[in-house]
Write a protein that holds these residues in place. Structure first.
Motif, PDB file in Angstrom:
ATOM      1  N   LEU A 141       0.831  -1.207   0.000  1.00 33.49           N
ATOM      2  CA  LEU A 141       0.000   0.000   0.000  1.00 33.49           C
ATOM      3  C   LEU A 141       0.859   1.248   0.000  1.00 33.49           C
ATOM      4  N   GLY A 143       1.719   5.097   1.386  1.00 33.41           N
ATOM      5  CA  GLY A 143       1.742   5.622   2.752  1.00 33.41           C
ATOM      6  C   GLY A 143       0.371   6.082   3.213  1.00 33.41           C
ATOM      7  N   GLN A 145      -2.519   5.101   2.192  1.00 31.83           N
ATOM      8  CA  GLN A 145      -3.392   3.935   2.417  1.00 31.83           C
ATOM      9  C   GLN A 145      -3.041   3.254   3.735  1.00 31.83           C
TER      10      GLN A 145
END
Ligand code: ADP
Ligand code: ADP
Length: 224
Positions: A141, A143, A145
């Motif tokens: 992901l 950052g 997220q």
């Protein structure tokens, strides 16, 4: 939260460092407060005490009208896991667990049954708009997220209080603003938020800034 004349001193063999020096302030239910001040002024020490991760040497700490300053670790842990959600600068997700499993952890700690866990985790993942990544691992992901997953984990137990330590410190401004929006929404739904930040921009999302210097408050600015 009402703290009065809170003191914390770190002692090593050579030096004594006064981290909190008779610090006092109050945060009302439903407030969104930013704590600001230079490095070393005691912000982390304060968050650790407010988060019931550490205890003060002296002073009073009322949490929901209960004096908790001298609770032992077992009682602090009990209160902490039901009442407080933490959001950190470095997200602190567990890399070996999926998004879903990370958000589920606080519910496992508090003994919530599997069916109820699934329902509540799905709810919070929807809220932070990361459901489509439920089976991904943190390293897959961005950052922004990852921080949204961390916020989901912080609120999955419906805590009354969120403590955030530089929540946008590792994010670019657009992801940072998304996370601040999310905190604002949670606050509008009734969660009290205390956020340490170096960012005057982020502090503008709060209702009030508590400015610290050398373990004390300097001013408490009421924001318009
Ligand atoms: P901030 O988060 O505002 O940077 P801290 O709460 O981390 O401030 O630190 C306050 C003061 O206490 C600083 O002088 C720091 O060096 C000292 N301090 C913090 N933690 C410890 C520790 N575990 N042992 C000794 N001194 C510490
Ligand atoms: P940022 O712009 O925040 O650095 P990235 O470029 O890391 O974001 O990621 C862009 C998109 O690609 C994000 O939606 C992220 O979830 C996805 N992504 C990045 N790395 C992976 C990966 N290893 N597996 C799956 N998706 C990934």
């Amino acid at each position: 939260i009402k703290i009065t004349a809170l003191e914390k001193v770190y002692r090593t063999e050579e030096v004594e460092t006064v981290a909190l020096n008779k610090l006092s302030f109050e945060v009302k239910h439903g407030e969104f407060v930013a704590v600001m001040g230079p490095s070393g002024c005691g912000k982390s020490t304060l968050l650790n005490i407010l988060g019931l991760l550490d205890d003060p040497d002296a002073g009073s700490f009322l949490f929901n009208d209960i004096e908790v300053a001298h609770f032992n670790e077992r009682k602090r842990a009990e209160l902490r896991k039901h009442n407080i959600g933490f959001v950190f600068q470095s997200f602190n997700l567990i890399d070996e667990l999926t998004v879903f499993e990370n958000a589920e952890l606080p519910l496992i700690y508090t003994g919530v049954k599997a069916a109820e866990r699934k329902k509540r985790v799905e709810e919070v993942l929807e809220k932070v708009q990361i459901m489509h990544r439920r089976n991904h691992y943190p390293q897959q992901l961005s950052g922004g997220q990852q921080q949204r997953v961390a916020v989901a984990r912080a609120v999955v137990n419906s805590p009354k209080l969120i403590l955030a330590d530089e929540p946008t410190g590792n994010l670019d401004s657009s992801n940072g603003n998304e996370v601040m929006q999310l905190l604002t929404e949670l606050n509008e739904q009734g969660t009290t938020i205390i956020m340490v930040t170096h960012s005057e921009h982020d502090a503008r999302y709060s209702h009030r800034i508590i400015r610290m210097l050398d373990g004390q408050t300097v001013t408490e600015n009421i924001m318009i």
